[in-house]
Design a protein around this motif. Structure first.
Motif, mmCIF file in Angstrom:
data_model
loop_
_atom_site.group_PDB
_atom_site.id
_atom_site.type_symbol
_atom_site.label_atom_id
_atom_site.label_comp_id
_atom_site.label_asym_id
_atom_site.label_seq_id
_atom_site.Cartn_x
_atom_site.Cartn_y
_atom_site.Cartn_z
ATOM 1 N N LEU A 1 5.761 10.429 1.990
ATOM 2 C CA LEU A 1 5.366 9.269 1.197
ATOM 3 C C LEU A 1 5.660 8.024 2.026
ATOM 4 C CD1 LEU A 1 4.444 8.074 -1.557
ATOM 5 C CD2 LEU A 1 6.871 8.013 -2.195
ATOM 6 N N ILE A 2 4.651 7.167 2.172
ATOM 7 C CA ILE A 2 4.785 5.963 2.986
ATOM 8 C C ILE A 2 4.467 4.748 2.122
ATOM 9 C CG2 ILE A 2 4.046 4.761 5.074
ATOM 10 C CD1 ILE A 2 3.059 7.480 6.131
ATOM 11 N N ILE A 3 5.441 3.886 1.934
ATOM 12 C CA ILE A 3 5.262 2.665 1.151
ATOM 13 C C ILE A 3 5.313 1.480 2.105
ATOM 14 C CG2 ILE A 3 6.142 1.251 -0.752
ATOM 15 C CD1 ILE A 3 7.505 3.784 -1.831
ATOM 16 N N ASN A 4 4.164 0.850 2.312
ATOM 17 C CA ASN A 4 4.070 -0.309 3.199
ATOM 18 C C ASN A 4 4.223 -1.579 2.380
ATOM 19 O OD1 ASN A 4 3.330 0.996 5.843
ATOM 20 N ND2 ASN A 4 1.638 1.773 4.584
ATOM 21 N N ARG A 5 5.314 -2.303 2.630
ATOM 22 C CA ARG A 5 5.617 -3.492 1.833
ATOM 23 C C ARG A 5 5.009 -4.768 2.389
ATOM 24 N NH1 ARG A 5 12.022 -2.944 1.864
ATOM 25 N NH2 ARG A 5 11.555 -2.176 3.976
ATOM 26 N N ASP B 1 4.810 -8.131 5.023
ATOM 27 C CA ASP B 1 5.785 -9.139 5.454
ATOM 28 C C ASP B 1 6.636 -8.641 6.625
ATOM 29 O OD1 ASP B 1 4.907 -10.877 3.466
ATOM 30 O OD2 ASP B 1 6.343 -10.104 1.996
ATOM 31 N N ASP B 2 6.048 -7.816 7.467
ATOM 32 C CA ASP B 2 6.728 -7.293 8.657
ATOM 33 C C ASP B 2 7.972 -6.458 8.324
ATOM 34 O OD1 ASP B 2 4.906 -8.466 10.447
ATOM 35 O OD2 ASP B 2 5.974 -10.380 10.328
ATOM 36 N N LEU B 3 8.070 -5.980 7.066
ATOM 37 C CA LEU B 3 9.186 -5.115 6.682
ATOM 38 C C LEU B 3 8.865 -3.671 7.078
ATOM 39 C CD1 LEU B 3 9.902 -6.548 3.123
ATOM 40 C CD2 LEU B 3 11.324 -6.838 5.161
ATOM 41 N N PRO B 4 9.867 -2.888 7.445
ATOM 42 C CA PRO B 4 9.593 -1.483 7.777
ATOM 43 C C PRO B 4 9.141 -0.711 6.550
ATOM 44 C CG PRO B 4 11.960 -1.886 7.666
ATOM 45 C CD PRO B 4 11.301 -3.236 7.577
ATOM 46 N N ALA B 5 8.310 0.271 6.766
ATOM 47 C CA ALA B 5 7.833 1.101 5.656
ATOM 48 C C ALA B 5 8.982 1.916 5.075
ATOM 49 C CB ALA B 5 6.719 2.019 6.135
ATOM 50 N N ILE B 6 8.924 2.120 3.755
ATOM 51 C CA ILE B 6 9.873 3.009 3.077
ATOM 52 C C ILE B 6 9.246 4.398 3.054
ATOM 53 C CG2 ILE B 6 11.110 3.491 0.944
ATOM 54 C CD1 ILE B 6 10.965 0.517 0.295
ATOM 55 N N THR B 7 9.989 5.419 3.472
ATOM 56 C CA THR B 7 9.424 6.756 3.575
ATOM 57 C C THR B 7 10.328 7.808 2.930
ATOM 58 O OG1 THR B 7 10.465 7.158 5.720
ATOM 59 C CG2 THR B 7 8.258 6.177 5.733
ATOM 60 N N THR C 1 0.842 -1.188 0.000
ATOM 61 C CA THR C 1 0.000 0.000 0.000
ATOM 62 C C THR C 1 0.882 1.244 0.000
ATOM 63 O OG1 THR C 1 -0.156 0.097 2.415
ATOM 64 C CG2 THR C 1 -1.836 -1.187 1.242
ATOM 65 N N VAL C 2 0.367 2.299 -0.616
ATOM 66 C CA VAL C 2 1.106 3.558 -0.699
ATOM 67 C C VAL C 2 0.211 4.672 -0.173
ATOM 68 C CG1 VAL C 2 2.286 5.188 -2.215
ATOM 69 C CG2 VAL C 2 2.418 2.736 -2.695
ATOM 70 N N GLN C 3 0.782 5.526 0.690
ATOM 71 C CA GLN C 3 0.017 6.607 1.293
ATOM 72 C C GLN C 3 0.811 7.908 1.257
ATOM 73 O OE1 GLN C 3 -0.370 4.566 5.117
ATOM 74 N NE2 GLN C 3 -2.600 4.548 4.842
ATOM 75 N N LEU C 4 0.079 9.017 1.270
ATOM 76 C CA LEU C 4 0.650 10.334 1.495
ATOM 77 C C LEU C 4 0.142 10.831 2.845
ATOM 78 C CD1 LEU C 4 0.407 12.294 -1.893
ATOM 79 C CD2 LEU C 4 2.476 11.538 -0.721
ATOM 80 N N ALA C 5 1.034 11.403 3.624
ATOM 81 C CA ALA C 5 0.636 11.877 4.945
ATOM 82 C C ALA C 5 1.059 13.327 5.123
ATOM 83 C CB ALA C 5 1.265 11.007 6.034
ATOM 84 N N LEU C 6 0.125 14.154 5.583
ATOM 85 C CA LEU C 6 0.427 15.524 5.977
ATOM 86 C C LEU C 6 1.094 15.473 7.340
ATOM 87 C CD1 LEU C 6 0.114 18.637 5.727
ATOM 88 C CD2 LEU C 6 -2.153 18.366 6.771
ATOM 89 N N ILE D 1 27.887 8.724 -12.744
ATOM 90 C CA ILE D 1 26.978 9.675 -12.129
ATOM 91 C C ILE D 1 26.617 9.207 -10.718
ATOM 92 C CG2 ILE D 1 24.730 10.794 -12.321
ATOM 93 C CD1 ILE D 1 24.887 10.375 -15.317
ATOM 94 N N PRO D 2 26.871 10.027 -9.701
ATOM 95 C CA PRO D 2 26.531 9.622 -8.334
ATOM 96 C C PRO D 2 25.023 9.518 -8.157
ATOM 97 C CG PRO D 2 27.213 11.917 -8.401
ATOM 98 C CD PRO D 2 27.474 11.359 -9.773
ATOM 99 N N SER D 3 24.620 8.710 -7.199
ATOM 100 C CA SER D 3 23.201 8.502 -6.946
ATOM 101 C C SER D 3 22.685 9.513 -5.934
ATOM 102 C CB SER D 3 22.968 7.081 -6.422
ATOM 103 O OG SER D 3 23.383 6.120 -7.366
ATOM 104 N N PHE D 4 21.415 9.859 -6.070
ATOM 105 C CA PHE D 4 20.765 10.705 -5.080
ATOM 106 C C PHE D 4 19.416 10.088 -4.747
ATOM 107 C CE2 PHE D 4 17.523 13.789 -3.984
ATOM 108 C CZ PHE D 4 18.104 14.432 -2.905
ATOM 109 N N THR D 5 19.087 10.061 -3.496
ATOM 110 C CA THR D 5 17.773 9.605 -3.068
ATOM 111 C C THR D 5 17.417 10.289 -1.764
ATOM 112 O OG1 THR D 5 16.414 7.687 -2.476
ATOM 113 C CG2 THR D 5 18.747 7.614 -1.846
ATOM 114 N N ASN D 6 16.146 10.553 -1.557
ATOM 115 C CA ASN D 6 15.699 11.037 -0.255
ATOM 116 C C ASN D 6 14.697 10.063 0.359
ATOM 117 O OD1 ASN D 6 13.652 11.800 -2.149
ATOM 118 N ND2 ASN D 6 12.855 13.298 -0.700
ATOM 119 N N MET D 7 14.766 8.795 -0.106
ATOM 120 C CA MET D 7 13.943 7.742 0.459
ATOM 121 C C MET D 7 14.734 6.988 1.528
ATOM 122 S SD MET D 7 11.237 8.284 -1.258
ATOM 123 C CE MET D 7 10.245 6.885 -0.712
#
Length: 267
Positions: free
Chosen positions: A61-65, A67-73, A2-7, A221-227
């Motif tokens: 941004l909250i990505i719930n995977r 299988d008891d895995l932590p959410a990616i945010t 599931t994917v959610q947006l949270a204020l 090219i170096p990688s950039f992510t804010n996840m």
């Protein structure tokens, strides 16, 4: 998954919105061919009427995977609405685009969330149909005046307005000459101006991607992510689009009879 947006406020969640998984190819967003599969093209969306995006506020941004895995945010601040101050459609609807005169744009923004801008000019015209010359078809040509214009600062404090005047009008006519067909008759209609503003994360991603692409670079090219995990960019863009500008008499004469565009057959 599931994917959610949270204020959020101060890191705490105030309100959460669920996103719907769709096939982007069926939504009009066809993925270009490349190293990733282009079908199905899964995207996650939420309709505007179902979410209250507030300029200047922070969202997660909250990505719930499962299988008891932590959410990616990932977190970002929504870019607030932009206001085009000059040219002003009410006070100066005719744009003077002259060979030796800089193009001038000025816009207002929220300096807490918008950090860079693109300026685009849309040239709207009618062109005679190739099969039936008496019939004219509406067309538009987009000219990117400038991209990735950073917010300028003075002693670390940015203004809430930004001006751009680093391109001369002659480049506009050269662009038309290089991108319009010479053969068919044309009628000028109007010009639209679009200013796009982007958030800090997107600006960082673009800049990091450009760091190592020069002639002497290794092209790595170096990688950039804010996840929180993996690679991705969660950021925000906003834009103002003002249409209905006309050309001054002198600019219209340059379009019809100037050395660059006289063969484009504008009446």
């Amino acid at each position: 998954m599931t994917v959610q947006l949270a204020l959020t406020s101060g890191g705490d969640i105030e309100e959460t919105y669920s996103l719907q998984r769709v096939d982007g190819n069926l939504e009009g967003y066809v993925r270009e061919e490349g190293i990733f599969a282009d079908a199905p093209n899964y995207l996650y969306k939420v309709r505007q009427e179902n979410i209250n995006l507030i300029g200047g506020r922070s969202y997660r941004l909250i990505i719930n995977r499962g299988d008891d895995l932590p959410a990616i945010t990932g977190d970002t601040r929504v870019v607030s609405d932009l206001i085009l101050r000059s040219p002003n459609i009410d006070n100066s609807p005719n744009i003077a685009i002259e060979y030796d005169r800089p193009l001038s744009f000025r816009w207002e923004f929220n300096k807490t969330d918008a950090v860079f801008f693109d300026v685009l000019l849309h040239f709207n015209y009618k062109e005679a149909s190739q099969t039936t010359p008496a019939t004219f078809v509406d067309k538009s040509l987009q000219w990117v005046v400038e991209k990735n214009i950073p917010v300028r600062t003075n002693n670390g404090i940015s203004s809430d307005q930004l001006s751009y005047n680093d391109r001369d009008g002659i480049e506009f006519y050269r662009y038309l000459a290089a991108n319009l067909d010479n053969g068919r008759q044309k009628i000028f209609q109007s010009i639209s101006i679009e200013i796009l503003g982007g958030g800090q994360e997107l600006f960082d991603y673009i800049n990091i991607g450009q760091v190592n692409t020069g002639i002497t670079s290794s092209q790595e090219i170096p990688s950039f992510t804010n996840m929180s995990e993996g690679l991705g960019v969660f950021s925000s863009r906003n834009s103002v689009f003002v249409e209905g500008f006309a050309l001054t008499a002198m600019a219209l004469d340059s379009l019809q009879n100037g050395i660059f565009t006289k063969d484009l057959n504008f009446n």
